[in-house]
Design a protein around this motif. Structure first.
Motif, short mmCIF file in Angstrom:
data_model
loop_
_atom_site.label_atom_id
_atom_site.label_comp_id
_atom_site.label_asym_id
_atom_site.label_seq_id
_atom_site.Cartn_x
_atom_site.Cartn_y
_atom_site.Cartn_z
N THR A 1 -5.39 -65.10 -26.32
CA THR A 1 -4.40 -64.02 -26.36
C THR A 1 -3.93 -63.67 -24.95
OG1 THR A 1 -6.13 -62.34 -26.30
CG2 THR A 1 -5.38 -63.06 -28.46
N ALA A 2 -2.73 -63.10 -24.87
CA ALA A 2 -2.13 -62.78 -23.58
C ALA A 2 -2.93 -61.70 -22.86
CB ALA A 2 -0.69 -62.33 -23.77
N GLU B 1 -1.24 -58.64 -26.80
CA GLU B 1 -0.48 -59.50 -27.70
C GLU B 1 -0.58 -59.00 -29.13
OE1 GLU B 1 -0.09 -64.19 -27.82
OE2 GLU B 1 -1.93 -63.56 -28.84
N VAL B 2 0.55 -59.02 -29.80
CA VAL B 2 0.61 -58.68 -31.22
C VAL B 2 1.16 -59.87 -31.97
CG1 VAL B 2 1.63 -57.18 -32.98
CG2 VAL B 2 0.94 -56.21 -30.76
N LYS C 1 8.08 -51.18 -27.69
CA LYS C 1 6.76 -51.69 -27.31
C LYS C 1 6.67 -51.84 -25.79
CE LYS C 1 7.33 -56.71 -27.26
NZ LYS C 1 7.03 -56.81 -25.81
N PRO C 2 5.47 -51.78 -25.23
CA PRO C 2 5.31 -52.00 -23.79
C PRO C 2 5.87 -53.36 -23.39
CG PRO C 2 3.31 -51.09 -24.74
CD PRO C 2 4.20 -51.42 -25.89
N ALA C 3 6.60 -53.39 -22.30
CA ALA C 3 7.30 -54.61 -21.89
C ALA C 3 6.36 -55.78 -21.67
CB ALA C 3 8.12 -54.34 -20.64
N LYS C 4 5.15 -55.51 -21.17
CA LYS C 4 4.22 -56.59 -20.85
C LYS C 4 3.49 -57.13 -22.08
CE LYS C 4 3.32 -55.15 -16.09
NZ LYS C 4 2.27 -54.76 -15.10
N VAL C 5 3.55 -56.41 -23.18
CA VAL C 5 2.87 -56.86 -24.39
C VAL C 5 3.69 -57.95 -25.06
CG1 VAL C 5 2.13 -56.19 -26.72
CG2 VAL C 5 1.69 -54.68 -24.77
#
Length: 210
Positions: free
Chosen positions: A45-46, A50-51, A76-80
């Motif tokens: 996962t990132a 990550e979703v 959503k958070p930009a980094k997710v």
């Protein structure tokens, strides 16, 4: 090798998911209620979060959830990182899985995702095979010849195999199902509502990764 088939979740309360449950919406999501621990954690996962959304174009519950998920994606958070994983839940979904990855390879997935969803839900019979799917996509402005080439390409076949390899980790969970950071699983059925599952996503992204 026989591929695992998934049953669409259709709990008795699913038809009322659009109605917020005020008591749950105002409290912090709780493990065992609004979300569960995934039996077999997913690897790779990132780092920033990550979703994964496990879904199928052939699933009416996934279609109903899509507008709500789209709203969450806008905040959503930009980094997710967010990634969809189309699963094979019935024979037609084997075709629509190829549709998804072929459009992704063509760079046409995002502008056509919602339209393809609606087209499949309007008439599943038109997506029983690749020829029928191609004809419907041409109506949406897709180059039919290029689409068929991509759908039958090694790259798309590999993407489909990768998606199918993730499916067993879901166990008995159907679609739509969301997996957060490879560890936590939730869905409109588990969280008992659309507002609740989105609030649960926000909460799960704040939990420690270890």
């Amino acid at each position: 090798m026989q591929r695992r088939q998934f049953i669409i979740q259709g709990s008795a309360g699913l038809s009322a998911l659009a109605l917020p449950a005020l008591g749950q919406a105002q409290s912090r999501p709780v493990e065992g209620k609004q979300y569960l621990r995934l039996g077999t954690p997913l690897s790779g996962t990132a780092a920033a979060g990550e979703v994964l959304e496990f879904f199928s174009y052939t699933c009416p519950h996934c279609h109903a959830f899509e507008p709500h998920l789209h709203q969450w994606l806008g905040r959503k958070p930009a980094k997710v990182q967010f990634r969809r994983v189309p699963l094979i839940i019935n024979p037609i979904a084997k075709v629509t899985q190829k549709v998804y990855y072929a459009l992704e390879a063509m760079g046409q997935l995002e502008p056509l995702h919602a339209k393809v969803f609606s087209a499949v839900q309007a008439d599943l019979s038109k997506f029983q095979n690749l020829e029928g799917a191609t004809a419907e996509l041409v109506k949406l402005g897709v180059d039919g010849t290029r689409f068929k080439q991509m759908a039958e390409s090694f790259g798309v076949q590999s993407k489909c195999q990768q998606a199918n390899s993730l499916a067993p980790a879901l166990g008995n969970h159907g679609v739509p199902t969301l997996v957060v950071n490879g560890r936590w699983v939730t869905s409109p059925s588990i969280a008992q509502g659309y507002p609740e599952v989105l609030a649960t996503l926000d909460h799960l992204l704040t939990l420690p990764r270890a």
